[in-house]
Motif scaffolding. Structure first.
Motif, PDB file in Angstrom:
ATOM      1  N   SER A  69      -1.971  -3.727   3.258  1.00 10.99           N
ATOM      2  CA  SER A  69      -2.744  -4.609   2.392  1.00 10.99           C
ATOM      3  C   SER A  69      -3.239  -3.873   1.154  1.00 10.99           C
ATOM      4  CB  SER A  69      -3.952  -5.162   3.154  1.00 10.99           C
ATOM      5  OG  SER A  69      -3.559  -5.914   4.275  1.00 10.99           O
ATOM      6  N   VAL A  70      -3.585  -4.648   0.141  1.00 14.17           N
ATOM      7  CA  VAL A  70      -4.304  -4.124  -1.010  1.00 14.17           C
ATOM      8  C   VAL A  70      -5.618  -4.893  -1.113  1.00 14.17           C
ATOM      9  CG1 VAL A  70      -2.195  -3.505  -2.224  1.00 14.17           C
ATOM     10  CG2 VAL A  70      -3.233  -5.736  -2.651  1.00 14.17           C
ATOM     11  N   ASP A  71      -6.593  -4.338  -1.830  1.00 18.50           N
ATOM     12  CA  ASP A  71      -7.850  -5.047  -2.035  1.00 18.50           C
ATOM     13  C   ASP A  71      -7.683  -6.074  -3.149  1.00 18.50           C
ATOM     14  OD1 ASP A  71      -9.067  -3.747  -4.709  1.00 18.50           O
ATOM     15  OD2 ASP A  71      -8.055  -2.204  -3.526  1.00 18.50           O
ATOM     16  N   LEU A  72      -8.627  -7.012  -3.237  1.00 22.59           N
ATOM     17  CA  LEU A  72      -8.511  -8.111  -4.185  1.00 22.59           C
ATOM     18  C   LEU A  72      -8.476  -7.632  -5.627  1.00 22.59           C
ATOM     19  CD1 LEU A  72      -8.431 -11.144  -4.769  1.00 22.59           C
ATOM     20  CD2 LEU A  72     -10.929 -11.131  -4.706  1.00 22.59           C
ATOM     21  N   VAL A  99     -11.031 -14.268   2.921  1.00 21.89           N
ATOM     22  CA  VAL A  99      -9.656 -13.999   2.497  1.00 21.89           C
ATOM     23  C   VAL A  99      -8.746 -15.181   2.795  1.00 21.89           C
ATOM     24  CG1 VAL A  99      -7.629 -12.562   2.970  1.00 21.89           C
ATOM     25  CG2 VAL A  99      -9.852 -11.493   2.622  1.00 21.89           C
ATOM     26  N   PHE A 154     -13.872 -13.530  -5.311  1.00 20.57           N
ATOM     27  CA  PHE A 154     -14.597 -12.348  -4.846  1.00 20.57           C
ATOM     28  C   PHE A 154     -15.713 -12.680  -3.856  1.00 20.57           C
ATOM     29  CE2 PHE A 154     -12.589 -11.236  -8.814  1.00 20.57           C
ATOM     30  CZ  PHE A 154     -12.092  -9.957  -8.572  1.00 20.57           C
ATOM     31  N   LEU A 211      -3.350  -9.455   0.810  1.00 24.52           N
ATOM     32  CA  LEU A 211      -4.616  -8.991   1.381  1.00 24.52           C
ATOM     33  C   LEU A 211      -4.577  -8.958   2.902  1.00 24.52           C
ATOM     34  CD1 LEU A 211      -7.041 -11.159  -0.820  1.00 24.52           C
ATOM     35  CD2 LEU A 211      -6.129  -8.894  -1.326  1.00 24.52           C
ATOM     36  N   GLN A 212      -3.493  -9.465   3.489  1.00 21.80           N
ATOM     37  CA  GLN A 212      -3.436  -9.634   4.940  1.00 21.80           C
ATOM     38  C   GLN A 212      -2.216  -8.961   5.556  1.00 21.80           C
ATOM     39  OE1 GLN A 212      -3.665 -14.012   4.895  1.00 21.80           O
ATOM     40  NE2 GLN A 212      -5.725 -13.873   5.755  1.00 21.80           N
ATOM     41  N   ARG A 264       0.827  -1.204   0.000  1.00 23.14           N
ATOM     42  CA  ARG A 264       0.000   0.000   0.000  1.00 23.14           C
ATOM     43  C   ARG A 264       0.860   1.251   0.000  1.00 23.14           C
ATOM     44  NH1 ARG A 264      -3.634   1.703  -2.449  1.00 23.14           N
ATOM     45  NH2 ARG A 264      -4.588  -0.363  -2.152  1.00 23.14           N
ATOM     46  N   THR A 277      -7.352  -4.904  -6.827  1.00 24.34           N
ATOM     47  CA  THR A 277      -6.028  -4.356  -7.110  1.00 24.34           C
ATOM     48  C   THR A 277      -5.009  -5.469  -7.292  1.00 24.34           C
ATOM     49  OG1 THR A 277      -6.487  -2.316  -5.891  1.00 24.34           O
ATOM     50  CG2 THR A 277      -4.175  -2.894  -6.207  1.00 24.34           C
TER      51      THR A 277
END
Length: 525
Positions: free
Chosen positions: A454-457, A501, A497, A448-449, A417, A459
């Motif tokens: 983290s970034v979103d899925l 996670v 989606f 994602l963790q 991030r 991305t």
């Protein structure tokens, strides 16, 4: 070529103009229709093969921004595999049961090659060539450690390479010695491997070709349809080219030709220079040779810790820098002027800053409109340097995909991030050869963790598809499921989606389609 239609699916296209579809039609290796089932069925010509996705998630094939396919093919298919962590007795047993001698041409001195040994698993003084000499007094042995940056050899290998107790440490490397003496233990750090690797015979050409073919098939199993080969040695390039000429390279390859690193380059500095000069002779339909790889430091892993850090005053600690600043700037200037994109291996904050400084000088000399260059790994970056990536148009390539593995102790690194918020371009790679396979889905879960980093899925998926294609200059040809683009697509066993996670890392690929042809199907394993 028979048309292929995939229908009744949940297809994530990574195309912002139309991110979801039910079906696709593929003609002549490209997506011709992306839309509803009705639209695809109406457009499908007679004889079209229909595949019912049964509601499964499909998405573009993955791009691995950092991999070593030839090394991985050799390591996992041909060379000796050592029990981990591996005692001396276990290592001798494993080496005694390998078939390494079968890999070289008749008349060549057969070597035993394998890995990985774990230096920290040995008590003080135990990692010594004595136990290899007792088991293999007349056959040279070369073992790489778990970082792939260091090696351990027996006396016969040292003899053939011309190394002795009187040998001096080479630039960029270290010969480990027995405590209180000049006697070599057989452990070679970084560029101290080079004399031994120069003495090792090449494998037969068919071994290199088969190793690459096996590695390509393994990529398909994990949904990878496009890669950046991070150590394109002359042997790797020849294997890729020959496979492609015979119709066997079902993978888009951006080959980073090795500059001056004789270990990863598998050749002398002079031969590596000739290979770069002759790069167009290796290029083929699926092999792009417009990329260069430079190593600026080592690995941030114990016990040798050969990464280049910053000192207490914020200066670059030059002890582990492998290319002097003036030389780095000059060679980058030439590659940049020739339109070649350069990837620089950097494992520490000091090497990252040194690379950015060199890139900044090149931008000042050549202008700001040169090719996008990359810094590989980006494990650790000083807070002051994040913004420079975007300012200089330098790609932050995040690999190896081990940020989610606690025992590597890299929890403070890989700030996804932070990189993106600084306006930088980012890619993701497996660094397969370090990892047991090129599976990027555990890496996605790790991305994602990472708490505040983290970034979103969406991305993460973009980075692994169209983002990778963009960095190698091919986003107008591939990277999304868009009409007119290369029909590279994967079908998954779960909807990324819709699941928690912590289930993302277990994703399995059910089908991989490359240029409209199914190159992997879980049903046919």
């Amino acid at each position: 070529m028979t048309s292929l239609a995939l229908v009744n699916g949940r297809i994530y296209t990574v195309d912002p103009s139309s991110p979801w579809a039910e079906a696709v039609l593929i003609d002549d290796g490209v997506f011709s229709v992306v839309g509803s089932d009705a639209e695809v069925r109406a457009a499908a010509p007679e004889g079209t093969e229909f595949v019912d996705l049964a509601g499964k998630l499909a998405m573009p094939g993955l791009h691995d921004a950092h991999t070593h396919l030839l090394f991985s093919g050799l390591k996992f298919k041909y060379e000796a595999r050592l029990t981990s962590p591996g005692s001396p007795a276990e290592i001798v047993h494993d080496l005694g049961n390998c078939h390494c001698a079968d890999l070289v041409s008749a008349g060549e001195q057969p070597w035993i090659v394998g890995g990985e040994f774990l230096p920290t698993a040995f008590a003080d003084g135990q990692l010594d060539r004595t136990f290899l000499d007792e088991a293999f007094p007349d056959q040279p042995v070369f073992l790489y450690d778990y970082t792939i940056h260091h090696a351990f050899v027996n006396s016969k290998a040292l003899e053939i390479a011309g190394l002795s107790d009187e040998s001096q440490d080479p630039p960029g490397g270290r010969l480990i010695r027995r405590d209180g003496t000049n006697e070599l233990t057989g452990e070679l750090v970084e560029q101290a491997r080079w004399p031994v690797m120069r003495a090792m015979p090449d494998y037969r050409p068919e071994i290199y070709r088969d190793a690459v073919a096996w590695a390509v098939a393994t990529c398909h199993r994990f949904g990878i349809t496009s890669v950046q080969e991070a150590s394109a040695s002359p042997q790797a390039l020849a294997a890729y080219r020959d496979l492609d000429r015979d119709g066997g390279l079902d993978l888009h390859v951006a080959a980073h030709l090795v500059w001056r690193e004789e270990g990863f380059g598998m050749a002398s500095t002079a031969e590596l220079d000739r290979t770069i000069a002759d790069r167009e002779s290796f290029a083929s339909a699926h092999l792009d040779t417009g990329f260069i790889k430079i190593w600026l430091d080592g690995a941030p892993l114990p016990p040798h810790m050969t990464q280049a850090d910053l000192d207490a005053h914020g200066g670059i600690d030059s002890d582990n820098i492998l290319v002097e600043a003036d030389q780095l700037t000059e060679v980058l200037r030439g590659f940049d002027a020739a339109g070649l994109s350069v990837k620089i291996h950097c494992a520490g904050e000091g090497s990252v800053r040194a690379a950015l400084d060199a890139f900044e000088s090149v931008r000042q000399i050549n202008g700001a409109n040169g090719p996008a260059h990359e810094i590989a790994h980006c494990t650790f970056i000083h807070d002051d340097d994040y913004k420079r990536f975007g300012q200089l148009n330098i790609v932050a390539e995040m690999s190896p995909a081990i940020w989610h593995i606690e025992e590597y102790g890299l929890d403070d690194g890989y700030k996804f991030r932070t990189i993106l918020d600084a306006g930088a371009t980012m890619t993701v790679g497996s660094d397969w050869i370090i990892t047991p396979d090129p599976n990027l889905f555990p890496a996605v879960q790790g991305m994602l963790q990472r708490q505040e980093n983290s970034v979103d899925l969406a991305t993460a998926v973009e980075l692994l598809t169209i983002g990778g294609a963009r960095v190698v200059g091919r986003d107008h040809h591939r990277g999304s499921i868009t009409a007119g683009k290369s029909a590279d697509l994967i079908v998954l066993d779960r909807d990324l989606f819709e699941i928690p996670v912590d289930e993302v890392g277990g994703t399995q690929v059910l089908r991989t389609v490359f240029e409209g042809r199914t190159v992997y199907s879980a049903d046919e394993r």
